[in-house]
Scaffold this active site. Structure first.
Site, mmCIF file in Angstrom:
data_model
loop_
_atom_site.group_PDB
_atom_site.id
_atom_site.type_symbol
_atom_site.label_atom_id
_atom_site.label_comp_id
_atom_site.label_asym_id
_atom_site.label_seq_id
_atom_site.Cartn_x
_atom_site.Cartn_y
_atom_site.Cartn_z
ATOM 1 N N TYR A 88 35.351 40.734 -1.384
ATOM 2 C CA TYR A 88 34.531 41.355 -0.329
ATOM 3 C C TYR A 88 33.151 40.727 -0.177
ATOM 4 O O TYR A 88 32.742 40.379 0.925
ATOM 5 C CB TYR A 88 34.389 42.833 -0.691
ATOM 6 C CG TYR A 88 33.403 43.649 0.102
ATOM 7 C CD1 TYR A 88 32.203 44.072 -0.473
ATOM 8 C CD2 TYR A 88 33.678 44.036 1.404
ATOM 9 C CE1 TYR A 88 31.304 44.863 0.243
ATOM 10 C CE2 TYR A 88 32.782 44.823 2.125
ATOM 11 C CZ TYR A 88 31.604 45.237 1.531
ATOM 12 O OH TYR A 88 30.711 46.018 2.227
ATOM 13 N N ASP A 126 41.556 44.299 17.681
ATOM 14 C CA ASP A 126 41.549 43.954 16.256
ATOM 15 C C ASP A 126 40.592 42.783 16.085
ATOM 16 O O ASP A 126 40.861 41.683 16.560
ATOM 17 C CB ASP A 126 42.959 43.567 15.806
ATOM 18 C CG ASP A 126 43.019 43.239 14.305
ATOM 19 O OD1 ASP A 126 44.117 43.309 13.730
ATOM 20 O OD2 ASP A 126 41.960 42.921 13.733
ATOM 21 N N ILE A 134 28.748 54.435 1.198
ATOM 22 C CA ILE A 134 28.844 55.413 2.282
ATOM 23 C C ILE A 134 30.087 56.279 2.035
ATOM 24 O O ILE A 134 31.173 55.750 1.796
ATOM 25 C CB ILE A 134 29.010 54.728 3.655
ATOM 26 C CG1 ILE A 134 27.946 53.657 3.884
ATOM 27 C CG2 ILE A 134 28.953 55.760 4.782
ATOM 28 C CD1 ILE A 134 28.224 52.779 5.109
ATOM 29 N N SER A 168 35.121 54.073 15.405
ATOM 30 C CA SER A 168 35.958 55.277 15.539
ATOM 31 C C SER A 168 35.907 56.137 14.278
ATOM 32 O O SER A 168 36.337 57.280 14.270
ATOM 33 C CB SER A 168 37.412 54.883 15.826
ATOM 34 O OG SER A 168 37.963 54.195 14.693
ATOM 35 N N LYS A 186 30.182 39.288 3.232
ATOM 36 C CA LYS A 186 28.909 39.890 3.625
ATOM 37 C C LYS A 186 27.749 38.912 3.433
ATOM 38 O O LYS A 186 26.801 38.907 4.200
ATOM 39 C CB LYS A 186 28.685 41.188 2.849
ATOM 40 C CG LYS A 186 29.734 42.268 3.130
ATOM 41 C CD LYS A 186 29.776 42.681 4.599
ATOM 42 C CE LYS A 186 30.650 43.900 4.832
ATOM 43 N NZ LYS A 186 30.669 44.368 6.233
HETATM 44 N N1 LIG Z 1 31.839 52.488 2.874
HETATM 45 C C1 LIG Z 1 30.931 51.880 2.141
HETATM 46 O O1 LIG Z 1 30.659 52.249 0.969
HETATM 47 C C2 LIG Z 1 30.181 50.701 2.683
HETATM 48 C C3 LIG Z 1 30.538 50.103 3.887
HETATM 49 N N2 LIG Z 1 29.819 49.010 4.337
HETATM 50 C C4 LIG Z 1 30.147 48.373 5.613
HETATM 51 O O2 LIG Z 1 29.730 49.244 6.665
HETATM 52 C C5 LIG Z 1 30.637 49.142 7.771
HETATM 53 C C6 LIG Z 1 31.203 50.515 8.080
HETATM 54 O O3 LIG Z 1 31.865 50.947 6.910
HETATM 55 P P1 LIG Z 1 32.550 52.404 6.848
HETATM 56 O O4 LIG Z 1 31.670 53.406 7.465
HETATM 57 O O5 LIG Z 1 33.003 52.587 5.438
HETATM 58 O O6 LIG Z 1 33.807 52.193 7.813
HETATM 59 P P2 LIG Z 1 35.254 52.869 7.735
HETATM 60 O O7 LIG Z 1 36.121 51.995 6.875
HETATM 61 O O8 LIG Z 1 35.146 54.298 7.414
HETATM 62 O O9 LIG Z 1 35.705 52.676 9.256
HETATM 63 C C7 LIG Z 1 35.973 51.360 9.673
HETATM 64 C C8 LIG Z 1 35.973 51.316 11.182
HETATM 65 O O10 LIG Z 1 36.240 49.982 11.580
HETATM 66 C C9 LIG Z 1 37.462 49.937 12.300
HETATM 67 N N3 LIG Z 1 38.183 48.731 11.886
HETATM 68 C C10 LIG Z 1 38.642 48.428 10.652
HETATM 69 N N4 LIG Z 1 39.286 47.239 10.693
HETATM 70 C C11 LIG Z 1 39.233 46.809 11.971
HETATM 71 C C12 LIG Z 1 39.728 45.672 12.656
HETATM 72 N N5 LIG Z 1 40.423 44.721 12.030
HETATM 73 N N6 LIG Z 1 39.472 45.550 13.969
HETATM 74 C C13 LIG Z 1 38.778 46.500 14.625
HETATM 75 N N7 LIG Z 1 38.271 47.606 14.044
HETATM 76 C C14 LIG Z 1 38.512 47.745 12.737
HETATM 77 C C15 LIG Z 1 38.202 51.217 11.945
HETATM 78 O O11 LIG Z 1 39.058 51.659 12.985
HETATM 79 P P3 LIG Z 1 40.604 51.146 13.049
HETATM 80 O O12 LIG Z 1 41.194 51.255 11.678
HETATM 81 O O13 LIG Z 1 41.250 52.059 14.047
HETATM 82 O O14 LIG Z 1 40.561 49.737 13.535
HETATM 83 C C16 LIG Z 1 37.039 52.175 11.804
HETATM 84 O O15 LIG Z 1 36.604 52.597 13.069
HETATM 85 C C17 LIG Z 1 31.696 48.121 7.349
HETATM 86 O O16 LIG Z 1 31.338 46.849 7.852
HETATM 87 C C18 LIG Z 1 31.606 48.125 5.822
HETATM 88 O O17 LIG Z 1 32.008 46.878 5.265
HETATM 89 C C19 LIG Z 1 28.743 48.487 3.647
HETATM 90 C C20 LIG Z 1 28.373 49.053 2.457
HETATM 91 C C21 LIG Z 1 29.056 50.192 1.893
HETATM 92 C C1 LIG Z 2 15.380 47.946 -8.930
HETATM 93 C C2 LIG Z 2 16.718 47.255 -8.952
HETATM 94 C C3 LIG Z 2 17.771 48.123 -9.591
HETATM 95 C C4 LIG Z 2 19.141 47.497 -9.396
HETATM 96 C C5 LIG Z 2 20.242 48.449 -9.796
HETATM 97 C C6 LIG Z 2 21.550 47.892 -9.291
HETATM 98 C C7 LIG Z 2 22.637 48.953 -9.328
HETATM 99 C C8 LIG Z 2 23.894 48.401 -8.677
HETATM 100 C C9 LIG Z 2 24.210 49.184 -7.412
HETATM 101 C C10 LIG Z 2 25.373 48.548 -6.685
HETATM 102 C C11 LIG Z 2 25.827 49.389 -5.518
HETATM 103 C C12 LIG Z 2 26.959 48.683 -4.826
HETATM 104 C C13 LIG Z 2 27.320 49.414 -3.559
HETATM 105 C C14 LIG Z 2 28.385 48.633 -2.831
HETATM 106 C C15 LIG Z 2 28.708 49.306 -1.526
HETATM 107 C C16 LIG Z 2 29.748 48.503 -0.797
HETATM 108 O O1 LIG Z 2 29.446 47.581 -0.124
HETATM 109 C C17 LIG Z 2 31.171 48.864 -1.035
HETATM 110 N N1 LIG Z 2 31.380 50.303 -1.112
HETATM 111 C C18 LIG Z 2 32.042 48.259 0.041
HETATM 112 O O2 LIG Z 2 32.302 49.120 1.076
#
Ligand SMILES: NC(=O)C1=CN([C@@H]2O[C@H](COP(=O)(O)OP(=O)(O)OC[C@H]3O[C@@H](n4cnc5c(N)ncnc54)[C@H](OP(=O)(O)O)[C@@H]3O)[C@@H](O)[C@H]2O)C=CC1
Ligand SMILES: CCCCCCCCCCCCCCCC(=O)[C@@H](N)CO
Length: 356
Positions: free
Chosen positions: A210, A104, A246, A51, A214
């Site tokens: 966290y 959830d 992201i 969502s 993962k």
């Molecule tokens: N943002 C980042 O920097 C990074 C994110 N990720 C991973 O990528 C994925 C997407 O992240 P991102 O785009 O930031 O997501 P967001 O946090 O922006 O959105 C999360 C989504 O998951 C839903 N959600 C959260 N908790 C629950 C729950 N308990 N049950 C059901 N739905 C749930 C939320 O809706 P609602 O609250 O209505 O349930 C929402 O739709 C995640 O797994 C995250 O860990 C990985 C690397 C970096």
């Molecule tokens: C050639 C090799 C070079 C290595 C350089 C390493 C630099 C470190 C980058 C760490 C980035 C961490 C992003 C975490 C995103 C995430 O999962 C959270 N935002 C949770 O949502």
């Protein structure tokens, strides 16, 4: 003592030279590999966590490719808003179907209910593709009083939320045929997709609550990648997607508790929009990748820690793995040196106050 020097120019020159030889090979191999390994047109895709953020973008992009889409998350208001955007992106609005299911993923037993509702909505058939994106991050120093509870919640949502869904959908997909067929026709594979993070390749200070959730997804996916060989007649592909930062609503939420030193190290990886990350993830899935990255840095980190994981390309992954074993000598000196330098500059981070 000054903290350790950052990446030396020599290491950069060596890295550039080696990668300069490898990248054309990668490009050529990518060019010839144009088969779509995850066609979605006319197929039903269920996405949890869709969502908002990357999941919402992925749902929209898959609708634009002709998929029937089911989005799953908790908040009904946000589900309705997101579903309107997914519908608006439909390639064939007259024939594509869309719905949402509120759940959830941290609740025991949610997955069986969601799959049952999805099958009832989908004319008696299970979704063909399930993408687990629901997740959150609560970055805290591990000594923070709130860290243990945050770690448990992150594991409940990020790991068990996806693990329970994979258990429920595999029991649907791998149901033995009622009438054994000696030579079943080859089927288009089903897909179960987990969403991890680059911290599952390279752990970073401040993500203690966290990161393990993962890494756990990697362990389950590698297990399933081997275990699914037991079911050759009903092909199922397992994948893990590894985003880096992201610019999603989740990022804004996690930044409220994120330690300053974590922000400092994260600056090396430029943040990307949910749309960009979803698009690159879908591209990797269509290329048939197992561990799917969304940036060149992410792919280097992937190759630096492959172990027994399925390779995307044995030659390229092996060469990049060798290169990474050299680069990590400098990278880890740099990262650890910066944390040490942070301590020298800012002193003891304290144990008491909790921001969560
Ligand atoms: N943002 C980042 O920097 C990074 C994110 N990720 C991973 O990528 C994925 C997407 O992240 P991102 O785009 O930031 O997501 P967001 O946090 O922006 O959105 C999360 C989504 O998951 C839903 N959600 C959260 N908790 C629950 C729950 N308990 N049950 C059901 N739905 C749930 C939320 O809706 P609602 O609250 O209505 O349930 C929402 O739709 C995640 O797994 C995250 O860990 C990985 C690397 C970096
Ligand atoms: C050639 C090799 C070079 C290595 C350089 C390493 C630099 C470190 C980058 C760490 C980035 C961490 C992003 C975490 C995103 C995430 O999962 C959270 N935002 C949770 O949502």
């Amino acid at each position: 003592m000054d903290y350790l020097p950052s990446l030396s120019t020599t290491s950069v020159i060596i890295t550039t030279g080696i990668l300069g030889a490898v990248i054309p090979v990668v490009a050529i191999m990518g060019f010839f590999g144009s088969k779509n390994h995850m066609p979605v047109e006319g197929r039903t895709v269920l996405l949890t966590g869709a969502s908002e953020g990357m999941g919402r973008s992925a749902a929209i992009q898959l609708a634009a490719k002709g998929a029937h889409v089911i989005i799953v998350s908790r908040n009904v208001g946000r589900l309705e808003e997101a579903l309107a955007d997914v519908k608006a992106a439909a390639k064939s609005p007259a024939t594509q179907r869309f719905t949402y299911i509120s759940a959830d993923v941290s609740e025991t037993g949610y997955a069986a209910r969601v799959i049952a509702e999805a099958i009832a909505w989908n004319g008696g058939s299970a979704p063909d593709i399930v993408w687990c994106l629901a997740g959150l991050s609560t970055p805290l120093l591990w000594t923070d009083p709130a860290a243990p509870a945050a770690a448990r919640h992150n594991m409940d949502v990020n790991y068990f939320g996806a693990a329970d869904m994979s258990h429920a959908i595999l029991r649907e997909w791998l149901e033995p045929p009622s009438v054994p067929t000696p030579n079943p026709l080859p089927q288009e594979p089903k897909h179960i997709i987990f969403t991890a993070s680059v911290v599952a390749f390279l752990a970073i200070v401040g993500y203690g609550p966290y990161t393990p959730s993962k890494w756990a997804l990697r362990g389950l996916a590698d297990t399933l990648a081997m275990e699914l060989n037991l079911y050759p007649a009903t092909p199922v592909r397992v994948h893990v997607v590894y985003p880096a930062t992201i610019t999603s609503p989740g990022l804004a939420r996690e930044n409220q508790t994120k330690p300053a030193v974590t922000h400092e190290l994260e600056k090396d990886e430029p943040p990307e929009s949910p749309d960009t990350v979803a698009r690159r993830a879908i591209t990797g899935l269509e290329r048939g990748h197992y561990n799917v990255t969304v940036s060149f840095l992410g792919d280097l980190l992937r190759c630096g820690i492959m172990g027994g994981s399925v390779r995307n390309n044995w030659l390229v992954d092996t060469v990049l793995g060798w290169v990474m074993s050299l680069i990590y000598f400098f990278v880890m000196r740099d990262l650890n040196g910066r944390v040490l330098g942070w301590a020298r500059k800012h002193g003891h981070p304290g144990l008491g106050e909790t921001k969560a």
